[in-house]
Design a protein around this motif. Structure first.
Motif, PDB file in Angstrom:
ATOM      1  N   LYS A 108       5.134   0.239   2.300  1.00  0.00           N
ATOM      2  CA  LYS A 108       3.956   1.106   2.341  1.00  0.00           C
ATOM      3  C   LYS A 108       4.264   2.406   1.611  1.00  0.00           C
ATOM      4  N   LYS A 110       2.766   6.560   1.332  1.00  0.00           N
ATOM      5  CA  LYS A 110       1.957   7.565   2.020  1.00  0.00           C
ATOM      6  C   LYS A 110       1.999   8.859   1.229  1.00  0.00           C
ATOM      7  N   GLY A 144      -2.790   6.299   2.504  1.00  0.00           N
ATOM      8  CA  GLY A 144      -1.740   5.301   2.439  1.00  0.00           C
ATOM      9  C   GLY A 144      -2.133   4.086   1.629  1.00  0.00           C
ATOM     10  N   LYS A 145      -1.109   3.342   1.268  1.00  0.00           N
ATOM     11  CA  LYS A 145      -1.299   2.134   0.468  1.00  0.00           C
ATOM     12  C   LYS A 145      -0.270   1.090   0.869  1.00  0.00           C
ATOM     13  N   ASN A 146      -0.718  -0.126   0.991  1.00  0.00           N
ATOM     14  CA  ASN A 146       0.182  -1.235   1.265  1.00  0.00           C
ATOM     15  C   ASN A 146       0.805  -1.671  -0.052  1.00  0.00           C
TER      16      ASN A 146
END
Length: 150
Positions: A108, A110, A144-146
């Motif tokens: 992940k 952030k 956030g990003k996966n």
């Protein structure tokens, strides 16, 4: 081109970008900002920094600083000079940071974006980040990003 930060060559330009592009967006008091500015060299020594420049030897016009905590890539700071904005330099820096994190097991990513930084929020949304929450204490958005989908 994107290259690793070279402290003696790059830190003055990085500090200039922080002062002109990031500090004006902050909601901290002048005293708090002064303290944060004093801590920048320590922060830069704790993580990884990449810079954008025309050639390997030329001065930078953008940078990204990030850290990794377990499987989390944390984007600490990023700025591109106004004359070089909207030319994909920020996107390239972010992508390189994400690729670096993925290669080291990050799942992940952030970032915290200051409340008034509408261009920053839009940039991260276009880069696949989602708004997680607004944080009253820092007056900023956590996004956030996966990274597992890559």
């Amino acid at each position: 081109m994107i290259r690793n930060r070279r402290p003696k060559q790059d830190d003055t330009a990085i500090m200039e970008l922080i002062q002109t592009q990031l500090v004006p967006l902050s909601h901290m008091s002048k005293q708090d900002i002064d303290q944060v500015i004093k801590e920048i060299p320590f922060r830069l020594s704790r993580g990884f920094s990449l810079v954008s420049s025309s050639t390997y030897e030329s001065d930078l016009f953008g940078f990204i600083h990030f850290m990794m905590h377990g499987n989390l890539l944390y984007i600490d700071m990023m700025a591109v000079s106004p004359k070089q904005q909207r030319k994909n330099h920020g996107r390239e820096l972010l992508l390189k940071a994400e690729q670096f994190g993925i290669s080291r097991g990050c799942k992940k990513s952030k970032v915290m974006v200051d409340e008034g930084n509408h261009k920053g929020v839009l940039f991260y949304k276009k880069s696949g980040y989602e708004l997680i929450r607004y944080m009253d204490i820092g007056r900023c958005y956590e996004m956030g990003k996966n990274l597992e989908i890559y």
